[in-house]
Scaffold this active site. Structure first.
Site, PDB file in Angstrom:
ATOM      1  N   GLY A 356       0.778  -1.166  -0.200  1.00  0.00           N
ATOM      2  CA  GLY A 356      -0.223  -0.366   0.405  1.00  0.00           C
ATOM      3  C   GLY A 356       0.514   1.002  -0.253  1.00  0.00           C
ATOM      4  O   GLY A 356       0.254   2.526  -1.010  1.00  0.00           O
ATOM      5  N   PHE A 357       1.462   1.150   0.707  1.00  0.00           N
ATOM      6  CA  PHE A 357       2.566   3.048   0.875  1.00  0.00           C
ATOM      7  C   PHE A 357       3.218   2.644  -0.513  1.00  0.00           C
ATOM      8  O   PHE A 357       4.185   3.882  -0.569  1.00  0.00           O
ATOM      9  CB  PHE A 357       3.864   2.459   1.795  1.00  0.00           C
ATOM     10  CG  PHE A 357       2.570   2.330   3.335  1.00  0.00           C
ATOM     11  CD1 PHE A 357       2.070   3.246   4.091  1.00  0.00           C
ATOM     12  CD2 PHE A 357       2.615   1.197   4.027  1.00  0.00           C
ATOM     13  CE1 PHE A 357       1.130   3.005   4.761  1.00  0.00           C
ATOM     14  CE2 PHE A 357       2.299   0.904   5.265  1.00  0.00           C
ATOM     15  CZ  PHE A 357       0.842   2.017   5.187  1.00  0.00           C
ATOM     16  N   GLY A 358       4.210   1.476  -1.446  1.00  0.00           N
ATOM     17  CA  GLY A 358       4.651   1.612  -2.576  1.00  0.00           C
ATOM     18  C   GLY A 358       5.533   0.624  -2.470  1.00  0.00           C
ATOM     19  O   GLY A 358       5.552  -0.051  -1.925  1.00  0.00           O
ATOM     20  N   VAL A 360       9.239  -2.146  -2.335  1.00  0.00           N
ATOM     21  CA  VAL A 360      10.168  -1.712  -1.804  1.00  0.00           C
ATOM     22  C   VAL A 360      11.499  -2.881  -2.815  1.00  0.00           C
ATOM     23  O   VAL A 360      10.729  -3.462  -3.245  1.00  0.00           O
ATOM     24  CB  VAL A 360       9.982  -2.455  -0.292  1.00  0.00           C
ATOM     25  CG1 VAL A 360      11.271  -3.977   0.175  1.00  0.00           C
ATOM     26  CG2 VAL A 360       8.736  -2.501   0.481  1.00  0.00           C
ATOM     27  N   LYS A 375      12.617   1.189   1.027  1.00  0.00           N
ATOM     28  CA  LYS A 375      10.650   1.497   0.627  1.00  0.00           C
ATOM     29  C   LYS A 375      10.812   2.683  -0.034  1.00  0.00           C
ATOM     30  O   LYS A 375      11.288   3.487   1.243  1.00  0.00           O
ATOM     31  CB  LYS A 375      10.001   0.870   2.041  1.00  0.00           C
ATOM     32  CG  LYS A 375       8.850   1.726   1.444  1.00  0.00           C
ATOM     33  CD  LYS A 375       7.879   0.741   2.577  1.00  0.00           C
ATOM     34  CE  LYS A 375       7.563  -0.555   2.761  1.00  0.00           C
ATOM     35  NZ  LYS A 375       6.179  -1.084   3.794  1.00  0.00           N
ATOM     36  N   ASP A 471      -1.006  -1.009  11.544  1.00  0.00           N
ATOM     37  CA  ASP A 471      -1.064  -0.778   9.891  1.00  0.00           C
ATOM     38  C   ASP A 471      -1.032  -3.151  10.625  1.00  0.00           C
ATOM     39  O   ASP A 471       0.658  -3.125   9.749  1.00  0.00           O
ATOM     40  CB  ASP A 471      -0.368  -0.651   8.799  1.00  0.00           C
ATOM     41  CG  ASP A 471      -0.853  -1.651   8.019  1.00  0.00           C
ATOM     42  OD1 ASP A 471      -2.061  -2.458   7.735  1.00  0.00           O
ATOM     43  OD2 ASP A 471      -0.253  -1.489   6.943  1.00  0.00           O
TER      44      ASP A 471
END
Ligand code: NAG
Ligand code: NAG
Ligand code: NAG
Ligand code: NAG
Ligand code: NAG
Ligand code: NAG
Ligand code: NAG
Ligand code: NAG
Length: 674
Positions: A356-358, A360, A375, A471
């Site tokens: 979700g965040f990007g 890796v 990340k 999360d």
């Protein structure tokens, strides 16, 4: 008869001779034994007396070593005559200064005298004091000390006790005894002849100058009626003084000097005069130096331009970053260049995950060869505020946390550098156990659960600040080489939501792990982390995701476990892949704890500290307390107790999952298959 006459004549002659004692010297060039040198004065190898060089604020004196008896028992000062040749070589054609003076003074030297206009003879406080007993003739190349009297820069003056002239005139000479004059440039860099004659009887001083090519002009240039008897003392030192100033300077030379008391000074042999070194030569040396310097500067400039080009090139091609000032303060900051190198330019082949965040990427730091996971997050504005937060997260250190080693900002990207954890994420081990993938045995699973619990406990209670993970989910748990669990991405959800802090309704989290009250209030707490941890426990025990699409509908894990519970045996929910090889008590504990932690009512959930106690067997889960030991009755009893906890309330919330307002991040998590 003639004899006494002769003797009288002789006597008269002798008397005359004695009464006008003659004293004289003359030098065609000098050597060290001729004069006393003071200040900057030196005698050059050629024999030229150099009073000053072309440095600024320099004073030089030279004196005849012994004093001269000026009165010889008479009330009148003796006549004297002096003839010398000087040469003033200015720094540049129009910038000469300040001139030189012939002096008669009671002592050899002028202590504390000032430079520039004061010619190294007096200073502001003792100028024009009668106690000075100084007679001087100045050969000035700069506008006089007293602008009104010495107006012409190129002038000669007759002075008493200081730099104010009794009489002064522009430097020149009379042509062939006429009134026509020809200018003499004192500071023109050429030798100048000067004559100073004092008539002790008539009490007059005559001064005459001429270029070397012109013999002593018949007509004097300048005169002053002075009775030196009133000025001088018995023993006087005769010599020269010269000075340069703060803005103007010249080299002042005396090439030859002749002096006579009571008589005419001897002529000098002009052919034997020393020559002054060509100072244009040294200035041509300077020119050479200047040329060298300018060449060097040009080279340096070219080098600089080349360097700038390289930097520009690398910035465009290598994407060098420019640090903003505030970024310097953070020790965990990595250089973009290093991370770029480490990940081979964020190459697709180095990508080890996307969430979700990007994305890796795996990387090897060029400096020390350490493996890291980088990340890459496309972040919103307000990076500066994040920096402090990331920095504080960077100080979190725990065995069961994926340690944040540092970070880096590049344009709109935020790069977080973590320890590299080799065995991938928990969800991939639980659900995607293809050939070659490691299968997690119960012992390992139980270990992972305990590890994550201790990591969460550290975040919630053991660190200096309360850190809410926001999360917790199986894809955020990484398994290392020794099958230890590490919780990653702590605090990140908030970080990424930072720009939207005003819209608290925009819940951040992942579907299936979001506590009901979080949906309602949008406020994350340790309790919402515990909720997600409960779901995680069920996942590990059941080997299935929090929401599984099955037979045209979404099956919510909690509901499914509760269903199994209601059907009579909670153990029916256990992962079939475990093949019944697990410790029943532990399994019951994990399922039970999972249900309690994911209780719809936040206040019914235990704290992580309590969870640790249950998992370590230090305390019994309340539902297991004083259960009767008989097998079948026990199951009923357990079911009844669980249902009494009000777990079914969760049905209400689960039906509303679809209408949950989730942030972009969580929906993409959902899209990516979780
Ligand atoms: C210095 O000059 C004096 C007089 O001009 C002369 O007698 C003497 O020999 C010279 N000394 C040296 C070392 O040249
Ligand atoms: C000029 O003379 C002064 C005083 O003697 C000395 O300090 C300075 O080094 C000299 N400058 C040069 C360029 O020779
Ligand atoms: C001193 O000078 C005055 C005139 O200025 C003169 O009358 C007198 O005779 C002189 N004295 C001697 C001793 O030469
Ligand atoms: C000027 O010179 C005199 C005599 O050497 C000295 O006593 C005095 O202190 C000097 N004044 C300054 C301002 O240098
Ligand atoms: C110098 O001093 C004398 C008297 O001692 C005085 O008459 C004269 O005006 C002074 N000159 C200046 C320029 O001050
Ligand atoms: C000065 O007089 C001499 C001889 O009388 C003559 O040769 C010379 O040209 C004159 N100089 C000038 C500048 O008139
Ligand atoms: C000074 O100059 C005048 C006029 O030119 C002359 O009569 C006198 O003899 C000179 N005095 C001395 C000492 O040279
Ligand atoms: C030195 O250079 C100046 C001009 O810069 C010139 O007037 C002068 O004649 C030169 N001196 C010598 C000795 O070459």
């Amino acid at each position: 008869m003639a004899q006494p006459n002769f003797f009288i004549k002789l006597l008269i002659f002798c008397t005359l001779f004695i009464s006008s004692t003659s004293f004289d010297f003359h030098y065609n060039g000098f050597n060290e034994s001729n004069l006393d040198l003071i200040g900057s004065t030196i005698i050059q190898p050629s024999g030229a007396l150099k009073l000053t060089n072309r440095s600024h604020n320099v004073i030089g004196h030279a004196f005849y070593p012994t004093p001269i008896s000026m009165f010889n028992n008479s009330p009148n000062a003796s006549s004297f005559s002096t003839y010398f040749i000087f040469q003033i070589v200015p720094s540049s054609s129009n910038d000469g200064g300040y001139g030189l003076a012939f002096t008669l003074s009671p002592s050899p030297g002028f202590p504390n005298a000032a430079d520039g206009h004061y010619l190294g003879i007096v200073n502001q406080s003792n100028n024009n004091l009668t106690s000075n007993h100084i007679f001087l003739v100045e050969f000035d190349t700069v506008d006089g000390h007293n602008e009104e009297s010495d107006t012409d820069g190129n002038h000669i003056g007759i002075n008493i006790n200081g730099v104010d002239s009794l009489s002064s005139t522009p430097a020149s000479y009379h042509i062939n005894d006429t009134l026509r004059t020809e200018e003499v440039r004192l500071g023109g860099g050429l030798p100048v002849q000067a004559w100073i004659d004092y008539d002790g009887l008539n009490k007059v001083v005559n001064v005459t100058v001429s270029p070397l090519s012109v013999p002593k002009p018949i007509r004097r240039l300048l005169f002053a009626p002075i009775d030196l008897s009133q000025i001088l003392v018995e023993n006087m030192y005769v010599g020269f003084s010269a000075a340069t100033g703060i803005d103007k300077s010249s080299s002042h030379y005396i090439l030859g000097w002749s002096f006579r008391l009571n008589g005419i000074a001897n002529p000098l042999d002009l052919s034997q005069l020393p020559t002054v070194p060509d100072e244009n030569l040294s200035s041509s040396n300077d020119k050479l130096k200047k040329a060298l310097i300018s060449t060097f500067s040009v080279l340096l400039f070219i080098l600089l331009v080349a360097l700038l080009c390289i930097i520009y090139y690398r910035r465009v091609v290598m994407r060098f970053e420019v640090l903003e000032e505030w970024e310097m303060d953070y020790p965990h900051r990595f250089r973009y260049k290093d991370l770029y190198k480490a990940t081979k330019g964020f190459k697709e082949s180095e990508k080890i995950g996307a969430g979700g965040f990007g994305a890796v990427y795996k990387g090897v730091l060029p400096a020390n060869g350490v493996e890291v996971a980088v990340k890459k997050i496309i972040s919103k504005q307000g990076m500066r505020e994040f920096a402090a937060e990331i920095e504080s997260l960077g100080r979190l250190r725990h065995k069961h946390l994926v340690n944040l080693q540092g970070w880096c900002k590049y344009k709109n990207d935020l790069l977080l550098v973590y320890d590299y954890v080799s065995n991938g994420s928990l969800d991939s081990l639980l659900y995607k156990c293809k050939n070659g993938n490691i299968f997690l045995h119960w012992e390992q699973r139980f270990n992972i659960i305990k590890g994550i619990a201790s990591g969460l406990l550290y975040l919630h209670e053991e660190w200096e600040k309360v850190v809410i993970h926001r999360d917790v989910k199986s894809s955020n748990i990484l398994i290392d080489r020794d099958m230890n669990a590490k919780l990653g991405d702590f605090g990140l959800a908030r970080l990424c939501d930072h720009g939207n802090i005003a819209h608290t309704t925009n819940v951040v989290g992942t579907i299936g792990y979001i506590a009901p009250e979080l949906v309602r209030t949008g406020k994350a707490s340790t309790g919402t982390d515990v909720f997600a941890y409960g779901i995680l426990l069920l996942e590990v025990a059941c080997g299935r995701g929090p929401v599984v699409y099955e037979k045209d509908r979404n099956v919510i894990l909690v509901d499914w476990v509760v269903e199994c519970l209601k059907m009579g045996n909670i153990l029916d929910a256990v992962d079939e892949k475990l093949n019944s090889s697990y410790v029943v008590e532990e399994m019951e504990l994990v399922l039970g704890l999972g249900l309690i932690c994911s209780h719809p009512k936040a206040e019914a959930r235990p704290s992580m500290k309590q969870v640790m106690k249950y998992l370590n067997g230090d305390e019994l889960l309340p539902v297991f307390d004083e259960l009767s030991l008989a097998g079948s009755r026990r199951v009923d009893e357990l079911t009844a107790r669980f249902l009494a906890l009000g777990l079914e309330d969760s049905f209400v919330t689960t039906t509303s999952y679809k209408s949950v307002s989730v942030g972009a991040i969580s929906s993409s998590s959902f899209d990516s298959g979780r």
